[in-house]
Design a protein around this motif. Structure first.
Motif, PDB file in Angstrom:
ATOM      1  N   VAL A  59       0.615  -0.991   0.378  1.00 55.50           N
ATOM      2  CA  VAL A  59       0.050   0.016  -0.284  1.00 55.50           C
ATOM      3  C   VAL A  59       0.668   1.327  -0.107  1.00 55.50           C
ATOM      4  N   ASP A  60       0.278   2.559   0.116  1.00 56.38           N
ATOM      5  CA  ASP A  60       1.435   3.769  -0.319  1.00 56.38           C
ATOM      6  C   ASP A  60       0.898   4.224   1.385  1.00 56.38           C
ATOM      7  N   GLU A  61       1.770   5.722   0.507  1.00 60.39           N
ATOM      8  CA  GLU A  61       0.829   6.118   2.439  1.00 60.39           C
ATOM      9  C   GLU A  61      -0.556   6.165   3.027  1.00 60.39           C
ATOM     10  N   ASN A  62      -0.975   6.429   1.886  1.00 63.47           N
ATOM     11  CA  ASN A  62      -2.227   7.305   2.116  1.00 63.47           C
ATOM     12  C   ASN A  62      -3.116   5.383   2.675  1.00 63.47           C
ATOM     13  N   LYS A  63      -2.511   4.441   2.538  1.00 65.86           N
ATOM     14  CA  LYS A  63      -2.966   2.445   2.955  1.00 65.86           C
ATOM     15  C   LYS A  63      -3.744   2.272   1.726  1.00 65.86           C
ATOM     16  N   GLU A  64      -3.545   2.622   0.528  1.00 65.03           N
ATOM     17  CA  GLU A  64      -4.623   2.822  -0.713  1.00 65.03           C
ATOM     18  C   GLU A  64      -3.335   1.697  -1.111  1.00 65.03           C
ATOM     19  N   PRO A  65      -4.353   0.240  -2.283  1.00 63.65           N
ATOM     20  CA  PRO A  65      -3.523  -0.562  -3.081  1.00 63.65           C
ATOM     21  C   PRO A  65      -2.607   0.384  -3.821  1.00 63.65           C
TER      22      PRO A  65
ATOM     23  N   LEU B 278       7.056   2.857  -8.823  1.00 63.74           N
ATOM     24  CA  LEU B 278       7.877   3.968  -9.129  1.00 63.74           C
ATOM     25  C   LEU B 278       7.083   5.320  -8.299  1.00 63.74           C
ATOM     26  N   GLY B 279       8.233   6.227  -7.694  1.00 59.28           N
ATOM     27  CA  GLY B 279       8.176   7.373  -7.549  1.00 59.28           C
ATOM     28  C   GLY B 279       8.404   7.288  -5.328  1.00 59.28           C
ATOM     29  N   TYR B 280       8.277   6.210  -4.520  1.00 59.56           N
ATOM     30  CA  TYR B 280       8.339   5.789  -3.994  1.00 59.56           C
ATOM     31  C   TYR B 280       9.694   4.722  -3.798  1.00 59.56           C
ATOM     32  N   THR B 281       9.809   5.111  -2.052  1.00 61.11           N
ATOM     33  CA  THR B 281      10.924   4.122  -1.786  1.00 61.11           C
ATOM     34  C   THR B 281      11.284   3.255  -1.504  1.00 61.11           C
ATOM     35  N   SER B 282      12.252   2.164  -2.082  1.00 62.19           N
ATOM     36  CA  SER B 282      12.463   1.049  -1.450  1.00 62.19           C
ATOM     37  C   SER B 282      12.147   0.464  -0.615  1.00 62.19           C
TER      38      SER B 282
ATOM     39  N   ALA C 278       3.774  -1.145   3.409  1.00 60.01           N
ATOM     40  CA  ALA C 278       3.826   0.378   3.312  1.00 60.01           C
ATOM     41  C   ALA C 278       4.930   1.178   2.933  1.00 60.01           C
ATOM     42  N   LEU C 279       4.472   1.584   1.266  1.00 63.36           N
ATOM     43  CA  LEU C 279       5.517   2.433   0.977  1.00 63.36           C
ATOM     44  C   LEU C 279       5.682   3.971   1.662  1.00 63.36           C
ATOM     45  N   GLN C 280       6.682   4.789   1.036  1.00 63.63           N
ATOM     46  CA  GLN C 280       6.488   6.195   1.588  1.00 63.63           C
ATOM     47  C   GLN C 280       6.489   6.493   0.048  1.00 63.63           C
ATOM     48  N   PRO C 281       6.014   7.610  -0.346  1.00 60.46           N
ATOM     49  CA  PRO C 281       7.124   8.957  -1.607  1.00 60.46           C
ATOM     50  C   PRO C 281       7.937   9.030  -1.133  1.00 60.46           C
ATOM     51  N   SER C 282       9.110   9.289  -3.005  1.00 57.97           N
ATOM     52  CA  SER C 282      10.514   9.399  -2.562  1.00 57.97           C
ATOM     53  C   SER C 282      10.559  11.194  -3.165  1.00 57.97           C
TER      54      SER C 282
END
Length: 407
Positions: free
Chosen positions: A30-36, A80-84, A98-102
């Motif tokens: 998921v992303d930082e907003n808990k969206e898949p 893409l666009g997120y920190t591994s 949960a991945l965070q934007p980079s």
């Protein structure tokens, strides 16, 4: 018969050993907003450069199933666009990642207004200015923001002058919506101005330059497209930011550097009289009087010369007046600087408040700008209010209501 029995015993003895060499794990990214995050990449971390690596991509719901060799200690998830992110494996077989934007990878993404794609997939010519570059300078208008940062952008145009009577400015797209501010100057000329927007609300700017932009926005994009993405509130967070900027620029006394003094001007006016063929002959007085009556020259030096040739003053009076004018130096410009000029300065205040939930995000910003220009009796004051509300109706339908007011 004995041979078949021996083979069966070998299969039974090998199968448990083979089963112990693999394990299957499940999870969701998921992303930082808990969206898949669909199509996220999940792979085995293998320190052996010659060894094989098990990998899989997530489905549309962000779920994945990965079979790993027994003994694997870590997996890595990337998007893409997120920190591994690396995750250490434990005894459990279910993982929540949960991945965070980079911010370092924001330059690798191109926003066209209708989609966000990577640089590698973008086929047209484009330039991008992101938030990190915008924060280095406090600029009050779009032109100053793009000048020097976008190749080919000059004087509000991307491709230069492309039409004699039509619009030559680019199309502006703010958060996916084309915005135009077209006015008529009263002489049949249409003027396209930059839309009113608080510079502090801008997250990134992408400039589409070539003909590929027309395939997205039509003929209006023939002069290029400026795609602007504004800032959004983060989920489950109350964001409050305030900034104040004061800029003072000393007035540049340019008279001594670039302008001729009064003595030089008087000498040029004397030379004008010597080279003027109408100031010799029988009709000198008539010519001089006609020029004086028509107010063809406003210079005091030339008018003194013409008054002499018209017979209003003597030659000694003319010479005395010209000598007095030549001794003034830069007094005229000094008086302008003293009574009409000042050190220009500008002050700007910005307040931004944002709140995000699982289905709704709200942003409100208020800006006040007061520019005291170089001319003492001119000023430029602006108050801007920007309200945005986005609601997630379904998993793929969003409703966005923007309200802007600048005065």
């Amino acid at each position: 018969m004995e041979f078949l029995l021996l083979c069966a015993m070998l299969v039974l003895s090998v199968s448990p050993a083979y089963a112990q060499r693999n394990r299957t794990i499940h999870g969701i990214v998921v992303d930082e907003n808990k969206e898949p995050l669909p199509a996220a990449h999940v792979k085995q971390v293998n320190d052996d450069p010659k060894g094989s690596i098990a990998a899989v991509i997530t489905d549309i719901q962000g779920h994945f199933t990965l079979t790993l060799p027994y003994g694997t200690k870590e997996i890595e998830a990337s998007y893409l666009g997120y920190t591994s992110q690396r995750i250490k494996l434990t005894a459990t077989n279910d993982y929540y990642i949960a991945l965070q934007p980079s911010t370092e990878l924001l330059d690798e993404v191109v926003v066209t207004g209708y989609q966000t794609i990577s640089k590698e997939r973008a086929t047209g010519a484009f330039s991008k200015v992101d938030a990190k570059k915008l924060e280095t300078q406090r600029l009050s208008d779009m032109g100053s923001m793009l000048e020097g940062r976008v190749a080919g952008y000059s004087d509000g145009k991307i491709r230069g002058v492309t039409s004699m009577n039509g619009l030559t400015t680019p199309l502006y797209v703010i958060d996916g919506f084309p915005v135009e501010k077209t006015t008529n100057d009263g002489y049949g000329n249409w003027i396209e101005s930059v839309p009113d927007l608080n510079m502090e609300d801008i997250e990134s700017i992408t400039v589409l330059k070539d003909a590929a932009a027309t395939s997205i926005y039509g003929a209006r994009a023939a002069n290029g497209v400026v795609v602007i993405t504004t800032k959004r509130a983060k989920k489950d967070e109350l964001n409050v930011s305030f900034s104040a900027t004061l800029t003072v620029q000393p007035y540049d006394t340019y008279a001594d550097k670039y302008l001729a003094g009064s003595s030089t001007m008087v000498e040029l006016e004397r030379e004008w009289a010597r080279q003027n063929p109408h100031l010799s002959g029988d009709n000198v007085q008539s010519y001089a009087q006609t020029v004086l009556d028509n107010m063809s020259y406003s210079s005091l030096g030339i008018r003194n010369i013409l008054n002499y040739y018209a017979g209003h003053i003597s030659r000694d009076q003319m010479e005395s007046n010209l000598t007095n004018l030549a001794s003034q130096g830069y007094r005229y410009y000094r008086d302008i600087e003293k009574y009409g000029k000042r050190n220009p300065f500008s002050q700007q205040y910005n307040l931004n408040i944002g709140k995000g939930t699982e289905k709704n995000t709200f942003n409100a910003s208020v800006s006040y700008r007061n520019n005291q220009l170089e001319d003492k009796y001119s000023e430029n004051r602006t108050i801007g209010i920007n309200l945005q509300n986005s609601t997630k109706m379904t998993s793929c339908i969003f409703r966005r209501i923007p309200v802007q007011h600048f005065r």
